[in-house]
Design a protein around this motif. Structure first.
Motif, PDB file in Angstrom:
ATOM      1  N   ALA A   1     -12.096   1.107   2.774  1.00  0.00           N
ATOM      2  CA  ALA A   1     -11.078   2.001   3.334  1.00  0.00           C
ATOM      3  C   ALA A   1      -9.830   2.005   2.458  1.00  0.00           C
ATOM      4  N   ASP A   2      -9.446   0.835   1.960  1.00  0.00           N
ATOM      5  CA  ASP A   2      -8.267   0.747   1.087  1.00  0.00           C
ATOM      6  C   ASP A   2      -8.515   1.498  -0.222  1.00  0.00           C
ATOM      7  N   THR A   3      -9.722   1.394  -0.743  1.00  0.00           N
ATOM      8  CA  THR A   3     -10.070   2.097  -1.974  1.00  0.00           C
ATOM      9  C   THR A   3     -10.019   3.609  -1.773  1.00  0.00           C
ATOM     10  N   GLU A   4     -10.517   4.091  -0.643  1.00  0.00           N
ATOM     11  CA  GLU A   4     -10.465   5.527  -0.344  1.00  0.00           C
ATOM     12  C   GLU A   4      -9.022   6.013  -0.231  1.00  0.00           C
ATOM     13  N   ASN A   5      -8.164   5.211   0.402  1.00  0.00           N
ATOM     14  CA  ASN A   5      -6.750   5.587   0.514  1.00  0.00           C
ATOM     15  C   ASN A   5      -6.093   5.665  -0.855  1.00  0.00           C
ATOM     16  N   LYS A   6      -6.434   4.739  -1.725  1.00  0.00           N
ATOM     17  CA  LYS A   6      -5.849   4.740  -3.061  1.00  0.00           C
ATOM     18  C   LYS A   6      -6.342   5.930  -3.883  1.00  0.00           C
TER      19      LYS A   6
ATOM     20  N   ALA B   1     -12.925  -2.987   5.119  1.00  0.00           N
ATOM     21  CA  ALA B   1     -11.481  -2.903   4.864  1.00  0.00           C
ATOM     22  C   ALA B   1     -11.202  -2.565   3.403  1.00  0.00           C
ATOM     23  N   ILE B   2     -11.952  -3.169   2.503  1.00  0.00           N
ATOM     24  CA  ILE B   2     -11.729  -2.906   1.087  1.00  0.00           C
ATOM     25  C   ILE B   2     -12.148  -1.483   0.733  1.00  0.00           C
TER      26      ILE B   2
END
Length: 88
Positions: A34-39, A31-32
């Protein structure tokens, strides 16, 4: 942001069975990431900012040139109209 999966696993394994602790640690890590990639997709790099700045400056210069030509044309028309009225 760096995630220490081992640290998460150690904390979870103190109160949960080993398999559940592994599964939860992996889920948190995924999850972290994926969130980093989105950011990363949303953040602008120095190159992006430089390109935007260049585009803005180019656009401003184009409009300034067009407005200068318009002002010169208007002033020329006003001067000719005044001269025509003066020498009538």
């Amino acid at each position: 942001m760096s995630v220490d999966t081992l640290k998460i696993y150690e904390i979870l394994s103190a109160s949960l069975p080993e398999e559940q602790a592994k599964t939860i640690a992996k889920a948190i890590n995924t999850a972290i990431e994926a969130d980093t990639e989105n950011k990363k997709e949303l953040l602008a790099t120095k190159v992006d900012i430089a390109n935007a700045k260049t585009e803005i400056i180019t656009t401003i210069l184009k409009w300034m040139f067009a407005l200068w030509l318009g002002q010169i044309g208007m002033l020329t028309g006003i001067i000719f109209a005044m001269l025509k009225l003066y020498f009538k």
